[in-house]
Design an enzyme around this catalytic site. Structure first.
Site, PDB file in Angstrom:
ATOM      1  N   ASP A 159      27.084  61.785 -41.864  1.00  0.00           N
ATOM      2  CA  ASP A 159      26.951  63.107 -41.247  1.00  0.00           C
ATOM      3  C   ASP A 159      26.382  64.109 -42.240  1.00  0.00           C
ATOM      4  O   ASP A 159      25.505  64.912 -41.901  1.00  0.00           O
ATOM      5  CB  ASP A 159      28.318  63.568 -40.733  1.00  0.00           C
ATOM      6  CG  ASP A 159      28.261  64.970 -40.139  1.00  0.00           C
ATOM      7  OD1 ASP A 159      27.729  65.115 -39.028  1.00  0.00           O
ATOM      8  OD2 ASP A 159      28.738  65.918 -40.795  1.00  0.00           O
ATOM      9  N   GLU A 179      45.124  69.781 -15.395  1.00  0.00           N
ATOM     10  CA  GLU A 179      45.726  70.980 -14.821  1.00  0.00           C
ATOM     11  C   GLU A 179      47.241  70.811 -14.721  1.00  0.00           C
ATOM     12  O   GLU A 179      47.782  69.700 -14.799  1.00  0.00           O
ATOM     13  CB  GLU A 179      45.107  71.238 -13.441  1.00  0.00           C
ATOM     14  CG  GLU A 179      45.629  72.461 -12.693  1.00  0.00           C
ATOM     15  CD  GLU A 179      45.434  73.772 -13.447  1.00  0.00           C
ATOM     16  OE1 GLU A 179      46.154  73.986 -14.444  1.00  0.00           O
ATOM     17  OE2 GLU A 179      44.596  74.578 -13.009  1.00  0.00           O
ATOM     18  N   ASP A 193      30.024  57.063 -35.133  1.00  0.00           N
ATOM     19  CA  ASP A 193      30.904  57.850 -34.262  1.00  0.00           C
ATOM     20  C   ASP A 193      30.261  58.137 -32.913  1.00  0.00           C
ATOM     21  O   ASP A 193      30.804  58.905 -32.117  1.00  0.00           O
ATOM     22  CB  ASP A 193      31.340  59.159 -34.936  1.00  0.00           C
ATOM     23  CG  ASP A 193      30.177  60.062 -35.301  1.00  0.00           C
ATOM     24  OD1 ASP A 193      29.378  60.385 -34.421  1.00  0.00           O
ATOM     25  OD2 ASP A 193      30.078  60.453 -36.481  1.00  0.00           O
ATOM     26  N   GLU A 237      20.559  59.662 -33.612  1.00  0.00           N
ATOM     27  CA  GLU A 237      21.559  58.639 -33.951  1.00  0.00           C
ATOM     28  C   GLU A 237      20.935  57.253 -34.011  1.00  0.00           C
ATOM     29  O   GLU A 237      21.226  56.463 -34.924  1.00  0.00           O
ATOM     30  CB  GLU A 237      22.694  58.681 -32.930  1.00  0.00           C
ATOM     31  CG  GLU A 237      23.580  59.904 -33.071  1.00  0.00           C
ATOM     32  CD  GLU A 237      24.456  60.162 -31.846  1.00  0.00           C
ATOM     33  OE1 GLU A 237      25.384  60.970 -31.954  1.00  0.00           O
ATOM     34  OE2 GLU A 237      24.188  59.569 -30.775  1.00  0.00           O
ATOM     35  N   HIS A 243      35.830  73.704 -13.759  1.00  0.00           N
ATOM     36  CA  HIS A 243      35.104  72.807 -12.869  1.00  0.00           C
ATOM     37  C   HIS A 243      34.521  73.553 -11.670  1.00  0.00           C
ATOM     38  O   HIS A 243      34.930  74.671 -11.341  1.00  0.00           O
ATOM     39  CB  HIS A 243      36.029  71.701 -12.366  1.00  0.00           C
ATOM     40  CG  HIS A 243      37.209  72.220 -11.600  1.00  0.00           C
ATOM     41  ND1 HIS A 243      37.128  72.608 -10.281  1.00  0.00           N
ATOM     42  CD2 HIS A 243      38.487  72.454 -11.986  1.00  0.00           C
ATOM     43  CE1 HIS A 243      38.315  73.045  -9.879  1.00  0.00           C
ATOM     44  NE2 HIS A 243      39.164  72.956 -10.898  1.00  0.00           N
ATOM     45  N   ASP A 276      24.455  58.215 -38.712  1.00  0.00           N
ATOM     46  CA  ASP A 276      24.692  59.363 -37.838  1.00  0.00           C
ATOM     47  C   ASP A 276      23.372  60.096 -37.644  1.00  0.00           C
ATOM     48  O   ASP A 276      22.411  59.907 -38.396  1.00  0.00           O
ATOM     49  CB  ASP A 276      25.737  60.300 -38.446  1.00  0.00           C
ATOM     50  CG  ASP A 276      26.365  61.229 -37.422  1.00  0.00           C
ATOM     51  OD1 ASP A 276      26.102  61.042 -36.218  1.00  0.00           O
ATOM     52  OD2 ASP A 276      27.116  62.137 -37.811  1.00  0.00           O
TER      53      ASP A 276
END
Length: 469
Positions: free
Chosen positions: A129, A350, A80, A55, A274, A14
């Site tokens: 991590d 929505e 991940d 990463e 948006h 990670d």
């Protein structure tokens, strides 16, 4: 047992950047595939870089650590980062100039036939991590990560489900001794018997970070296997927890007062509506059951403006988006600027406005007066063929719970629509359903809600459009 007999190794890697780009570091761990026991760790503070660069650097370090242990082993890489996994698997093209040399370096460590890549959720990549965060913490102090001060293996071990721990420890020691013999290094040098120092031990490493092998001391008997603690029962989903919008409001309201609280680092949702579509200026109903319009030229400019502001601020670490086209386009503009991936979440779509899709409020009032009155009076009423606000609240709350668990302690850009954003704000405030009609959300506006582990939520911003001026 010679090193060649260790048929497979697992590499988990990670990287992170506090600012993206910002102060960055990586972590990687090599695991025994049977016991889950860590065989080697690597971590490094790498200065200012992006998440993706960190990463890739973690991947390279993990592969090199595995090669030192068993150069002929099959390697299963688990990360991940969807971007790194898909690019290294050959399914996605590598376009970014910073990524190409890193991907090429990673590909040279082992023959391609020996390495397989697998995406895992962030919560299953805790060891790497933690190593990355330890490296970044060390960099903040002006130092480099030290194996002797790391507690990542101890922290991750409590959550890892393993097999026979005693047998796994014995196998790891034997494999490491074999690897050391092949390389000509004495086993005592490859596997020091010193126990890890407590966190915070002083000293520094030279630039380039460090790698540590982690077998149990050769002179000590293998400890008896200790059963892993039973996992806690999963929290109830939004639909299990509530039966209506009204009862959900009560259940989801944060605790109040000055009692003990687990504040910690919250999951922070930066809620982005948006950009403009052709339906936005005319205030027409535009939900998930209509034409799925794309952004206008003005909407694209709005998306670029918010992307520039978020890049300058440098706090967003993850991006999730509604599946509808207008949100995907808005999210893509930000993702390109920040160098992040976009995760699509269906629960962020929505409301389906059914027969009202594409109509103005006045047109609905004229054509569906009774249905509109019922809709305005109760969150349980739905437009003809559409979705009620109560139903929307249930799926939005369930999505919220999933995202806060997945991104605990991180800042997430959530690109979605008017109703989901208003619903998240309403639930955070414990406000009644009718409050949905009392909030204004402009196109490409930002709102912020922070979610703490103890269930508290804090609304920090609503309908900010300063980046559009």
């Amino acid at each position: 047992m010679p090193a060649a007999e260790l048929r497979e190794l697992i590499v988990e890697a990670d990287g992170g950047s506090r600012g993206n780009p910002g102060p960055a570091g990586y972590g990687a761990v090599v695991l025994d595939p049977v016991s889950g026991e860590p065989l080697a760790e690597a971590a490094e503070y790498i200065g200012v870089a992006t998440n993706n660069v960190a990463e890739y650097r973690g991947l390279i370090a993990g592969l090199k650590a595995a090669r030192e242990l068993a150069p002929d082993a099959r390697i299963r890489v688990r990360m991940d980062s969807k971007l790194v996994v898909e690019q290294m698997s050959g399914r996605w093209k590598i376009k970014h100039p910073d990524m190409k040399p890193l991907a090429a370096e990673a590909a040279r460590v082992f023959p391609a036939s020996q390495v397989a890549y697998e995406w895992i959720p962030r919560e299953k990549n805790k060891h790497a991590d933690r190593l990355a965060n330890e490296a970044m913490d060390a960099g903040k102090r002006g130092k480099q990560w030290q194996p002797s001060s790391s507690v990542a293996a101890l922290d991750a071990g409590a959550a890892r489900v393993v097999g026979d721990a005693a047998a796994g420890a014995a196998k790891a020691r034997a494999a490491l001794a074999g690897a050391a013999a092949v390389s000509g290094t004495p086993a005592s040098a490859a596997a020091p018997a010193a126990a890890p120092a407590p966190s915070g031990a002083g000293g520094t490493l030279p630039a380039g970070g460090g790698t540590a092998t982690l077998p149990a001391p050769a002179t000590a008997p293998a400890p008896a296997a200790v059963p892993a603690p039973a996992p806690a029962a999963p929290a109830a989903s939004g639909s299990e927890r509530t039966t209506s919008l009204e009862t959900e409001t009560e259940a989801a309201a944060p605790s109040v007062g000055w009692g003990p609280a687990d504040l910690g680092a919250p999951a922070t949702f930066v809620l982005l509506r948006h950009g403009e579509t052709v339906l936005t200026p005319e205030k027409r109903f535009s939900g998930s059951g209509g034409s799925d319009p794309e952004l206008t030229a003005a909407g694209l400019r709005q998306a670029d403006a918010v992307a520039a502001m978020l890049a300058a601020r440098g706090t967003v670490q993850e991006i999730v988006s509604s599946p509808l086209q207008r949100c995907r386009q808005t999210a893509a503009a930000v993702a390109q600027r920040l160098g992040l991936d976009v995760r699509i979440e269906d629960g962020l779509r929505e409301t389906d406005f059914g027969a009202w899709e594409g109509l103005t409020f006045a047109e609905v009032r004229e054509r569906y007066p009774d249905e509109l009155n019922a809709w305005l009076a109760s969150a349980k009423a739905a437009p003809p063929g559409g979705e009620s606000f109560a139903a929307v609240a249930r799926r939005v709350a369930a999505t919220r719970d999933q995202l806060t668990a997945r991104y605990a302690g991180r800042t997430v850009l959530v690109v979605t629509h008017v109703t989901p954003i208003k619903t998240l704000v309403r639930l955070a405030l414990g406000a009644p359903p009718e409050s949905l009609f009392r909030m204004e959300l402009s196109a490409a506006s930002l709102s912020v809600v922070a979610y703490y582990k103890d269930g508290n939520a804090s609304v920090r911003l609503l309908n900010d459009t300063s980046h559009l001026r």
